[in-house]
Every structure is written in C-alpha cells, then in structure tokens.
Design an enzyme around this catalytic site. Structure first.
Site, PDB file in Angstrom:
ATOM      1  CG  HIS A   1      -2.051  -1.063   1.016  1.00  0.00           C
ATOM      2  ND1 HIS A   1      -3.166  -0.878   0.239  1.00  0.00           N
ATOM      3  CD2 HIS A   1      -2.133  -2.321   1.508  1.00  0.00           C
ATOM      4  CE1 HIS A   1      -3.904  -1.981   0.262  1.00  0.00           C
ATOM      5  NE2 HIS A   1      -3.292  -2.871   1.016  1.00  0.00           N
TER       6      HIS A   1
ATOM      7  N   GLY B   1      -8.446 -16.135  -6.377  1.00  0.00           N
ATOM      8  CA  GLY B   1      -8.675 -15.329  -5.171  1.00  0.00           C
ATOM      9  C   GLY B   1      -7.531 -15.342  -4.175  1.00  0.00           C
TER      10      GLY B   1
ATOM     11  N   GLY C   1      -4.795 -13.521  -4.223  1.00  0.00           N
ATOM     12  CA  GLY C   1      -4.087 -12.249  -4.077  1.00  0.00           C
ATOM     13  C   GLY C   1      -2.735 -12.258  -4.762  1.00  0.00           C
ATOM     14  CG  LEU C   2      -0.612 -15.356  -5.246  1.00  0.00           C
ATOM     15  CD1 LEU C   2      -0.215 -16.813  -5.452  1.00  0.00           C
ATOM     16  CD2 LEU C   2       0.436 -14.649  -4.382  1.00  0.00           C
TER      17      LEU C   2
ATOM     18  CG  ASP D   1       1.109   0.364  -5.519  1.00  0.00           C
ATOM     19  OD1 ASP D   1       0.257   0.642  -4.645  1.00  0.00           O
ATOM     20  OD2 ASP D   1       0.903  -0.472  -6.418  1.00  0.00           O
TER      21      ASP D   1
ATOM     22  CB  SER E   1     -10.919 -18.121 -19.433  1.00  0.00           C
ATOM     23  OG  SER E   1     -10.171 -18.599 -18.320  1.00  0.00           O
TER      24      SER E   1
ATOM     25  CG  ASP F   1      -0.661  -5.927  -8.104  1.00  0.00           C
ATOM     26  OD1 ASP F   1       0.244  -5.786  -7.263  1.00  0.00           O
ATOM     27  OD2 ASP F   1      -1.872  -5.947  -7.804  1.00  0.00           O
TER      28      ASP F   1
ATOM     29  CB  SER G   1      -5.238 -14.017 -11.447  1.00  0.00           C
ATOM     30  OG  SER G   1      -6.303 -13.574 -10.657  1.00  0.00           O
TER      31      SER G   1
ATOM     32  CD  GLU H   1      -7.438  -3.984 -11.623  1.00  0.00           C
ATOM     33  OE1 GLU H   1      -6.826  -4.697 -12.433  1.00  0.00           O
ATOM     34  OE2 GLU H   1      -8.082  -4.430 -10.682  1.00  0.00           O
TER      35      GLU H   1
HETATM   36  C1  GLA Z   1      -3.066  -4.457  -4.778  1.00  0.00           C
HETATM   37  C2  GLA Z   1      -2.883  -3.343  -5.793  1.00  0.00           C
HETATM   38  C3  GLA Z   1      -1.448  -2.828  -5.784  1.00  0.00           C
HETATM   39  C4  GLA Z   1      -0.999  -2.473  -4.376  1.00  0.00           C
HETATM   40  C5  GLA Z   1      -1.323  -3.604  -3.402  1.00  0.00           C
HETATM   41  C6  GLA Z   1      -1.034  -3.233  -1.979  1.00  0.00           C
HETATM   42  O1  GLA Z   1      -2.318  -5.584  -5.126  1.00  0.00           O
HETATM   43  O2  GLA Z   1      -3.211  -3.791  -7.085  1.00  0.00           O
HETATM   44  O3  GLA Z   1      -1.334  -1.718  -6.647  1.00  0.00           O
HETATM   45  O4  GLA Z   1      -1.556  -1.270  -3.955  1.00  0.00           O
HETATM   46  O5  GLA Z   1      -2.667  -4.012  -3.486  1.00  0.00           O
HETATM   47  O6  GLA Z   1       0.322  -3.039  -1.799  1.00  0.00           O
END
Ligand code: GLA
Length: 383
Positions: free
Chosen positions: A33, A120, A122-123, A35, A66, A170, A125, A158
């Site tokens: 958090h 889901g 958090g990597l 960026d 997909s 990301d 996708s 996004e």
């Molecule tokens: C998500 C967002 C990133 C970043 C993180 C937290 O992954 O896509 O831009 O803010 O949360 O670090």
C-alpha cells in the site's frame, strides 16, 4: 505449463493461433500500500501465471475463452461495444485502455487464456491477465509499446474501466519481472532496479489462507481515499507531493495536522512501510536475511494494526511462521483481506515449515491452507 493455451486455441476455435504468450502473477516481498502513495515496492514476478493465444479475425468480433471459466463458454462482443460483466471485463478493459491511448483496435480477434494462479489468492491474476492481453494486442496489431507501457496501460485499464484504484505494482511486476530477482520500484518515478534472491539457501514460500480476497468489494478504494485525505491535511502545513515523500521524522513533526485519527494511522503505515522497503532492499543486498525478515514481520504488524487490511487467518499464519524454526520473516502479501502470506525460509526448513503450518492452520480453522514454494520468474514474454 507451456502448451496448454496453444492446444486450447485449436480445440476451441478449430484453427491455428498466431501469437502465444505468458504473463506471470506476482508476490510482494515488502512495500504494501505504498505504490499509490508515491513510495517503493519490492515485488517479484512468479513462475505461475496466465498464458494466452490469439489470432486476428477479418470482421469486428472479439471472442474470448478461458480454461479457468469453462462454464462461461466463448464470450463474444463487437469491437464497438467493449463491455462484459464476467472475467472478460479484464481483457476488454485493456482493449478500451489501448483505444483511449490512441491505439486503434479496428478489427476483431480470437483469444484463449489458461492460468495456474490459485483463484482469489491475491497473487495478481487480474494484473497478469491485463499485461498478457496488452502483449497479445501489441503483437496482433503491430503496436509499438514498451513493457513498461504494458504495465501502465494495465493499471489504467483497471482504474478506469474496472473501477479499482490500484497502484502500478502488480502490472509492473508482471511486465518487468526478472528470473531469480525481486524488483525494487519507485512508484513515483517508475525507476527500478533488480535485486537477486539467494534461491540456493532460501526458499520463498506462499501460504494461501483460502480466504478469497476481492479488491473491488474490499476496502481498497477506501484506504486510498483515507491516504489522500491525510495528504491533503498535511499539505495544509507542509507541501509534499505524496505521503511517502515524507521521511519518518518529518511525518512525526506534521502528523497532528491530519484531523482524522484513522487517516493518521493509514498515513503512518505508508510512511514507515516505505522506509522499511528501502531498508529491506539494503538488507538483502548486504546478505542480512535476519534483518530482512524482521522488516517483513514489522510490515505485517503495521498492516494489521495501522492499515487494518489483514484478517484473523493471515494474522495467525504470520504469527505461526514467526514461531517456526528456520523462518526469517513472514507477512501478508498484496492488497489484504485474505489471500496469502509470504514467508522467507531457510531452504533446509522449507519442507518442515510447510507441513507444520498446514497442520496448525487446520487445527485452528478447520480448513486447509495450501502451500506453494515459488521462484521469482521472468516478466511477460512471447513463446
Ligand atoms: C493491490 C494493488 C497494488 C498495491 C497492493 C497493496 O495488489 O493492485 O497496486 O496497492 O494491493 O500493496
């Protein structure tokens, strides 16, 4: 993994693809958090991700399939109306972003995707899908676009078309990752450097809580607004372009200008997390893995207490790891509210750590945590 999407393309559309590419997911080692607060992040691309194959058509129809959403079948839209509520919203958002940037998508195309990032988790996708779509578009339509632009266009897609006000981390990690290395990125200038990870002596282990994280429905956009409000208050007494442009000392000097105690906590996290990220990159350079791990642990506590984006399952996983032999450091990774912890573990303890943490998690929550040993992979590329 290579091979799946190419065959899939033939099976689905009955003819040969012309472009075939891969984009990875990412794990963030530290710098969470920061960026969208003008700070540093320190992610690596993964050796897991999404591959896609595509080919131009002679008409104005775009088709998407997909392997991860087979029930949705082939999704078909016209180039004139780029809206879809399902997973195809992501590639369509990228097509809209390219158009908004002046890259004209004037004929149709067929796409297939196949990913192996756990759903889901958090990597990232979605970032992988965005960067991959950008790369496929670049090749299909002959656009001259750099890898960094693929990241920026993905973020724009996004923000503007999906409605998540994410930063660039990301997409940048997915587009610019380097095998064996993490990327230290300054999100305010997009300058970056690579930092090798010692994969001989250390393992990067992800533990998936199984709690599905969902950025759009989560408080991500709220957090961003709270940071903006803190920044506006601080600017009343001290001109600063971003929260992370403040050092810790300066922040302590001006923090009382932030009226809301909640916003003050959010700002505190951003400022100190940025410093931790700079220190962690230096620790890694010096081979100080213990120091690096300590900073990871502090990052978790700050995300738990000040930024409030963790959850009971992630806190438990981090804490359990801290008590386990051979673990340098552990923290939640990514936006939060579920997903994975990232653990830096001495190589010889990686297996016992995996067994141990799975068992503890099962005992505590009655559900399975999945464990993946990952390697920093390279950024998006053509096959
Ligand atoms: C998500 C967002 C990133 C970043 C993180 C937290 O992954 O896509 O831009 O803010 O949360 O670090």
């Amino acid at each position: 993994m290579r091979g799946g999407a190419a065959k899939l393309f033939r099976d689905i559309y009955g003819y040969e693809y012309s472009v075939y590419a891969f984009a990875p997911g990412r794990v963030n080692l530290i710098g969470e958090h920061t960026d969208y607060n003008g700070g540093f992040v320190f992610p690596c691309a993964l050796n897991l991700g999404i591959e896609g194959a595509a080919r131009l058509r002679n008409d104005n129809i775009l088709r998407f399939y997909s392997a991860n959403f087979p029930d949705d079948g082939i999704i078909q839209v016209e180039t004139a109306s780029l809206r879809n509520g399902g997973w195809a919203a992501y590639p369509l958002a990228v097509i809209s972003a390219f158009s908004a940037m002046g890259y004209n998508i004037n004929s149709g195309a067929d796409f297939v995707f196949r990913g192996n990032l756990p759903d889901g988790s958090g990597l990232s996708s979605s970032a992988a899908l965005e960067v991959l779509t950008g790369l496929l578009l670049r090749e299909l339509y002959g656009f001259s676009v750099t890898a960094q632009e693929l990241a920026v266009f993905g973020q724009f897609a996004e923000n503007r078309f999906i409605g998540v006000n994410c930063g660039v981390m990301d997409q940048f990690a997915s587009a610019m990752g380097k095998k064996g290395s993490a990327v230290l990125l300054n999100s305010s200038t997009l300058s970056y450097s690579y930092a090798p990870l010692d994969s001989v002596n250390t393992a990067l282990v992800l533990v998936n809580s199984g709690v599905k994280h969902s950025l759009a429905s989560s408080a991500y956009n709220d957090r961003r607004r709270e940071c903006e409000s803190a920044l506006a208050d601080i600017n009343g007494v001290k001109k600063t372009p971003s929260l992370c442009a403040l050092g810790a000392e300066e922040f302590e000097m001006y923090k009382d200008a932030v009226k809301s105690p909640v916003c003050r906590k959010r700002a505190k996290h951003a400022v100190y997390e940025n410093q931790r990220t700079i220190d962690a990159a230096q620790a890694l350079k010096n081979g100080d893995l213990k120091g690096f791990g300590r900073l990871m642990n502090e990052s978790h506590l700050s995300l738990q207490n000040d930024y409030e984006v963790s959850c009971a399952e992630l806190d438990f996983l981090a804490r359990s790891a801290w008590e386990t032999t051979g673990v340098y450091g552990a923290r939640m990774t990514g936006g939060g509210f579920g997903g994975c912890t990232v653990n830096l573990v001495k190589k010889e303890f990686a297996e016992s750590f995996a067994v141990d943490i799975k068992q503890k998690y099962k005992e505590k929550f009655g559900t399975e945590a999945s464990v993946y040993a990952v390697e920093p992979g390279c950024g998006a590329h053509l096959y």
